[in-house]
Design an enzyme around this catalytic site. Structure first.
Site, PDB file in Angstrom:
ATOM      1  N   LEU A  12     -92.316 -11.258  44.820  1.00  0.00           N
ATOM      2  CA  LEU A  12     -91.173 -12.071  44.385  1.00  0.00           C
ATOM      3  C   LEU A  12     -91.269 -13.505  44.904  1.00  0.00           C
ATOM      4  O   LEU A  12     -91.950 -13.758  45.901  1.00  0.00           O
ATOM      5  CB  LEU A  12     -89.875 -11.439  44.903  1.00  0.00           C
ATOM      6  CG  LEU A  12     -89.544 -10.041  44.365  1.00  0.00           C
ATOM      7  CD1 LEU A  12     -88.314  -9.487  45.091  1.00  0.00           C
ATOM      8  CD2 LEU A  12     -89.319 -10.068  42.862  1.00  0.00           C
ATOM      9  N   SER A  13     -90.549 -14.398  44.267  1.00  0.00           N
ATOM     10  CA  SER A  13     -90.470 -15.763  44.778  1.00  0.00           C
ATOM     11  C   SER A  13     -89.804 -15.727  46.154  1.00  0.00           C
ATOM     12  O   SER A  13     -88.761 -15.106  46.323  1.00  0.00           O
ATOM     13  CB  SER A  13     -89.643 -16.633  43.815  1.00  0.00           C
ATOM     14  OG  SER A  13     -89.532 -17.934  44.339  1.00  0.00           O
ATOM     15  N   GLY A  14     -90.450 -16.335  47.140  1.00  0.00           N
ATOM     16  CA  GLY A  14     -89.915 -16.326  48.509  1.00  0.00           C
ATOM     17  C   GLY A  14     -90.501 -15.217  49.372  1.00  0.00           C
ATOM     18  O   GLY A  14     -90.188 -15.101  50.556  1.00  0.00           O
ATOM     19  N   ALA A  15     -91.378 -14.399  48.793  1.00  0.00           N
ATOM     20  CA  ALA A  15     -91.958 -13.284  49.567  1.00  0.00           C
ATOM     21  C   ALA A  15     -92.943 -13.779  50.631  1.00  0.00           C
ATOM     22  O   ALA A  15     -93.253 -13.056  51.571  1.00  0.00           O
ATOM     23  CB  ALA A  15     -92.648 -12.288  48.634  1.00  0.00           C
ATOM     24  N   GLY A  16     -93.466 -14.987  50.466  1.00  0.00           N
ATOM     25  CA  GLY A  16     -94.362 -15.538  51.491  1.00  0.00           C
ATOM     26  C   GLY A  16     -95.793 -15.789  51.016  1.00  0.00           C
ATOM     27  O   GLY A  16     -96.690 -16.057  51.830  1.00  0.00           O
ATOM     28  N   LYS A  17     -96.011 -15.772  49.735  1.00  0.00           N
ATOM     29  CA  LYS A  17     -97.377 -15.895  49.198  1.00  0.00           C
ATOM     30  C   LYS A  17     -98.010 -17.254  49.540  1.00  0.00           C
ATOM     31  O   LYS A  17     -99.143 -17.318  50.025  1.00  0.00           O
ATOM     32  CB  LYS A  17     -97.363 -15.683  47.669  1.00  0.00           C
ATOM     33  CG  LYS A  17     -96.763 -14.331  47.264  1.00  0.00           C
ATOM     34  CD  LYS A  17     -96.686 -14.150  45.765  1.00  0.00           C
ATOM     35  CE  LYS A  17     -95.774 -15.105  45.044  1.00  0.00           C
ATOM     36  NZ  LYS A  17     -94.334 -15.005  45.420  1.00  0.00           N
ATOM     37  N   SER A  85     -96.939 -13.155  39.361  1.00  0.00           N
ATOM     38  CA  SER A  85     -97.651 -12.168  38.533  1.00  0.00           C
ATOM     39  C   SER A  85     -96.848 -10.863  38.375  1.00  0.00           C
ATOM     40  O   SER A  85     -97.244  -9.811  38.884  1.00  0.00           O
ATOM     41  CB  SER A  85     -99.040 -11.887  39.152  1.00  0.00           C
ATOM     42  OG  SER A  85     -99.867 -11.270  38.196  1.00  0.00           O
TER      43      SER A  85
HETATM   44  P1  ADP Z   1     -93.606 -17.600  47.837  1.00  0.00           P
HETATM   45  O1  ADP Z   1     -94.843 -18.448  47.763  1.00  0.00           O
HETATM   46  O2  ADP Z   1     -93.892 -16.134  47.818  1.00  0.00           O
HETATM   47  O3  ADP Z   1     -92.569 -18.000  46.818  1.00  0.00           O
HETATM   48  P2  ADP Z   1     -93.082 -19.084  50.255  1.00  0.00           P
HETATM   49  O4  ADP Z   1     -94.325 -18.913  51.056  1.00  0.00           O
HETATM   50  O5  ADP Z   1     -92.918 -20.368  49.498  1.00  0.00           O
HETATM   51  O6  ADP Z   1     -92.914 -17.846  49.271  1.00  0.00           O
HETATM   52  O7  ADP Z   1     -91.825 -18.922  51.190  1.00  0.00           O
HETATM   53  C1  ADP Z   1     -91.682 -17.855  52.101  1.00  0.00           C
HETATM   54  C2  ADP Z   1     -90.661 -18.220  53.175  1.00  0.00           C
HETATM   55  O8  ADP Z   1     -90.433 -17.083  54.013  1.00  0.00           O
HETATM   56  C3  ADP Z   1     -91.131 -19.357  54.077  1.00  0.00           C
HETATM   57  O9  ADP Z   1     -90.013 -20.158  54.405  1.00  0.00           O
HETATM   58  C4  ADP Z   1     -91.644 -18.602  55.330  1.00  0.00           C
HETATM   59  O10 ADP Z   1     -91.542 -19.372  56.505  1.00  0.00           O
HETATM   60  C5  ADP Z   1     -90.701 -17.401  55.379  1.00  0.00           C
HETATM   61  N1  ADP Z   1     -91.307 -16.199  55.997  1.00  0.00           N
HETATM   62  C6  ADP Z   1     -90.732 -15.428  56.941  1.00  0.00           C
HETATM   63  N2  ADP Z   1     -91.521 -14.408  57.310  1.00  0.00           N
HETATM   64  C7  ADP Z   1     -92.646 -14.508  56.574  1.00  0.00           C
HETATM   65  C8  ADP Z   1     -93.868 -13.742  56.497  1.00  0.00           C
HETATM   66  N3  ADP Z   1     -94.074 -12.663  57.237  1.00  0.00           N
HETATM   67  N4  ADP Z   1     -94.809 -14.143  55.631  1.00  0.00           N
HETATM   68  C9  ADP Z   1     -94.599 -15.239  54.870  1.00  0.00           C
HETATM   69  N5  ADP Z   1     -93.494 -16.011  54.873  1.00  0.00           N
HETATM   70  C10 ADP Z   1     -92.504 -15.646  55.736  1.00  0.00           C
END
Ligand code: ADP
Length: 183
Positions: A12-17, A85
């Site tokens: 998901l968006s915000g998952a940490g990718k 994806s």
């Molecule tokens: P995505 O690319 O999946 O949309 P982002 O990497 O842009 O997500 O954002 C993820 C957010 O979650 C960041 O603010 C990051 O600091 C926070 N976060 C917290 N724990 C984790 C983790 N274990 N892995 C990745 N991001 C994390």
């Protein structure tokens, strides 16, 4: 000539990718590997700005990114693809196109977790009905959770450093196994 192994992220968006891709790139580069990141959001706002967010356009975007991985394989040992994806068929198509050297990496963070983080403010907008088509949240935009990913990053339950460490470990195992096969 190099022929990069592709790590096709999904979550998901915000998952940490994006965050974990950056951390993994830095860690692997410190160890002498060359790493290319093909970021779904960046490609969308540049090369693929003609594409919207309908199901067909998301699929087309994924297919084009798989093509880009193929075209740029010679540039790196490792290609990281942080992209939502959402469809199983797109992920399968990418794996088929890229052969055995494409690994599906699931970023496991629940909708509840990413809504709490809401790094891009997407979910707040969706709740206020200012935005539709938010994948995994809007009823018309499903996210299909992987059934048998090659690796799962527990990014909903870990720190960033833990997630980076786990992913880097998996990538190095994949490269090592491939190296052994070549011997
Ligand atoms: P995505 O690319 O999946 O949309 P982002 O990497 O842009 O997500 O954002 C993820 C957010 O979650 C960041 O603010 C990051 O600091 C926070 N976060 C917290 N724990 C984790 C983790 N274990 N892995 C990745 N991001 C994390």
């Amino acid at each position: 000539m190099k022929s990069g192994a592709v790590f096709w992220f999904t979550g998901l968006s915000g998952a940490g990718k994006t965050t974990v891709a950056g951390g993994a790139q830095r860690a692997l580069e410190r160890e002498g590997y060359s790493v290319l990141i093909l970021d779904g959001d960046q490609i969308r706002s540049g090369l693929h700005r003609d594409l919207g967010f309908s199901e067909a356009e998301i699929e087309e975007n994924n297919a084009r990114i798989a093509g880009l991985c193929e075209a740029r394989r010679a540039e790196a040992d490792v290609i990281l693809v942080p992209i939502i994806s959402p469809y199983r068929r797109s992920r399968q198509a990418a794996k088929k196109r890229l052969g055995g050297r494409c690994f599906e990496v699931y970023f496991d963070a629940s909708l509840e977790c990413v809504m709490k983080r809401d790094v891009k403010g997407l979910y707040a907008k969706a709740i206020r009905r200012e935005l539709s088509g938010v994948i995994g949240f809007s009823p018309e935009s499903v996210y299909e959770t992987p059934l048998t990913p090659d690796f799962t990053v527990r990014s909903g339950a870990q720190t960033v450093d833990e997630s980076v460490r786990d992913l880097v470990g998996f990538i190095k195992d994949c490269l090592r196994r491939e190296g052994e096969r070549k011997l």
